[in-house]
Design an enzyme around this catalytic site. Structure first.
Site, mmCIF file in Angstrom:
data_model
loop_
_atom_site.group_PDB
_atom_site.id
_atom_site.type_symbol
_atom_site.label_atom_id
_atom_site.label_comp_id
_atom_site.label_asym_id
_atom_site.label_seq_id
_atom_site.Cartn_x
_atom_site.Cartn_y
_atom_site.Cartn_z
ATOM 1 N N ARG A 36 -2.192 -5.572 -1.953
ATOM 2 C CA ARG A 36 -3.002 -4.699 -1.309
ATOM 3 C C ARG A 36 -3.957 -3.877 -2.466
ATOM 4 N NH1 ARG A 36 -1.536 -0.396 3.774
ATOM 5 N NH2 ARG A 36 -1.795 1.097 2.225
ATOM 6 N N LYS A 72 -0.705 9.953 9.421
ATOM 7 C CA LYS A 72 -1.744 9.131 10.125
ATOM 8 C C LYS A 72 -1.357 8.413 11.441
ATOM 9 C CE LYS A 72 -0.803 4.506 8.392
ATOM 10 N NZ LYS A 72 -1.247 3.411 7.616
HETATM 11 C C1 LIG Z 1 -0.806 4.293 1.013
HETATM 12 C C2 LIG Z 1 0.217 4.357 1.771
HETATM 13 N N1 LIG Z 1 1.315 5.029 1.431
HETATM 14 C C3 LIG Z 1 2.341 5.258 2.346
HETATM 15 C C4 LIG Z 1 2.421 4.821 3.602
HETATM 16 C C5 LIG Z 1 3.678 5.265 4.272
HETATM 17 O O1 LIG Z 1 4.491 4.176 4.607
HETATM 18 P P1 LIG Z 1 5.827 4.402 5.602
HETATM 19 O O2 LIG Z 1 5.394 4.604 6.969
HETATM 20 O O3 LIG Z 1 6.393 2.972 5.403
HETATM 21 O O4 LIG Z 1 6.728 5.329 4.830
HETATM 22 C C6 LIG Z 1 1.564 4.118 3.867
HETATM 23 C C7 LIG Z 1 1.450 3.508 5.534
HETATM 24 O O5 LIG Z 1 1.118 4.178 6.383
HETATM 25 C C8 LIG Z 1 0.278 4.116 3.209
HETATM 26 O O6 LIG Z 1 -0.840 3.303 3.450
#
Ligand SMILES: Cc1ncc(COP(=O)(O)O)c(C=O)c1O
Length: 352
Positions: A127, A35
């Site tokens: 969350r 994302k």
């Molecule tokens: C539900 C979820 N999983 C995984 C991630 C990934 O997190 P990170 O960038 O710390 O690996 C995010 C955030 O972007 C998230 O919202």
């Protein structure tokens, strides 16, 4: 064209391969979180070349524009108002609400499509997710499903409460998985033990062995773990670089003069007297990225910004109008830069 965000594809490719191999050694499948770069197809293609089978994004807009052979996991809990769109445009979603699960199933029936669910458990970060102590009741209330099926259970930590994953809380997830399987009476293959912040546990060999998936964003794109403010060894931290152009370079005082009101964003500015200085104005501003999220590659210092201008102390370096300054960035900075339409995105394929 400037400002632009240059993506060093060989460096990103190294990071993808590095994390994939590291997790595979522990029997963990990596689901990249894409994302932050809005699932830009050129970058997703690179992930696919590394054998990635599923990518994840929080926005349907990003998943829908992606026409590549990869499974799509919707990371943000689906909106009830978007259910049909979710089922059409993705293959799996994280879920925590009975009404949403039921609506996804009904939409899957209407669209004649199988759809995967990953049940989120809240282990204290507050969350998304069902609380551990409410899981049994939640399972009892689950509606019968026709085309939607639980393919996994998961948790997300260090996003709101800053709660770190530990052997203890991830073991609770494994325990919830057993309860889910027992209730459903079928195999639920995925146990998704969080994000980048779970990586430190691998080094300490403290990830419960049943965890078989991590959703990884920041570690791959920036080689960094914000939850512990750690740079990750063996990875590139500069796969993304902002290049911005100086549109004014002048020697000026450090203190404004005249009657002081408020700045462009309504704040009363405070200034430090540094005497005369060489000041530069860069052609980007708060509409593109907040400068606190950037790290200059040159010995310059940020002074302030308005929507379209960012002012730097050039420290009497040898700069002229038209020169390009470069910056690395935090995850928050990358998110903003990728989201600004005013920032050109350039993939650079040759190694540097
Ligand atoms: C539900 C979820 N999983 C995984 C991630 C990934 O997190 P990170 O960038 O710390 O690996 C995010 C955030 O972007 C998230 O919202």
């Amino acid at each position: 064209m400037y400002p632009r965000l240059v993506i060093d594809m060989p460096k990103l490719s190294h990071n993808i391969g590095f994390i994939k191999q590291r997790l595979e050694k522990h029997g963990i499948n990596v689901v990249p979180v894409t994302k932050v770069f809005r699932s830009m197809p050129e970058l997703i293609q690179l992930y696919i070349e590394h054998g990635i089978e599923t990518i994840s994004d929080s926005r349907m807009e990003n998943l829908e524009q992606l026409d590549l052979p990869v499974k799509k996991l919707l990371l943000r809990l689906p909106m009830l108002s978007q259910i049909e769109r979710v089922v059409k445009g993705s293959d799996q979603a994280l879920v925590s609400e009975l009404a949403v699960i039921q609506a996804l199933d009904e939409a899957a029936v209407r669209l004649d499509k199988d759809y995967g669910l990953i049940l989120m458990i809240d282990l204290g970060d507050l969350r998304e997710g069902v609380l551990v102590e409410q899981l049994d009741q939640f399972l009892q209330d689950l509606p019968p499903l026709k085309r939607a099926r639980f393919e996994g259970i998961g948790t997300n930590l260090t996003c709101y409460g800053g709660v770190l994953p530990t052997h203890e809380n991830l073991s609770q997830l494994v325990d919830c998985h057993a309860r889910l399987e027992q209730h459903l009476d079928y195999k639920v293959p995925i146990i998704s033990g969080g994000n980048t912040s779970s990586l430190y546990l691998l080094d300490e060999d403290k990830v419960p062995k049943d965890i078989n998936m991590l959703r990884i964003g920041e570690a791959i794109v920036l080689g960094h773990d914000s939850s512990l403010n750690n740079r990750l060894p063996g990875m590139h931290h500069d796969a993304f670089t902002l290049e911005a152009e100086l549109i004014e370079v002048k020697e000026k005082p450090s203190l404004p003069w005249g009657v002081i009101g408020r700045d462009a964003f309504g704040a009363v500015p405070t200034h430090q007297d540094r005497g005369m200085m060489l000041r530069g104005i860069l052609a980007f501003g708060k509409q593109d990225v907040v400068f606190d999220y950037l790290v200059p590659n040159q010995p310059v210092e940020f002074m302030g910004a308005s929507s379209d201008h960012t002012i730097v102390d050039l420290k009497y370096g040898d700069y002229q109008v038209g020169d390009i300054l470069t910056f690395t960035m935090s995850y928050a900075g990358l998110l903003q830069l990728m989201t600004s339409d005013y920032i050109e995105k350039v993939c650079r394929y040759e190694a540097r």
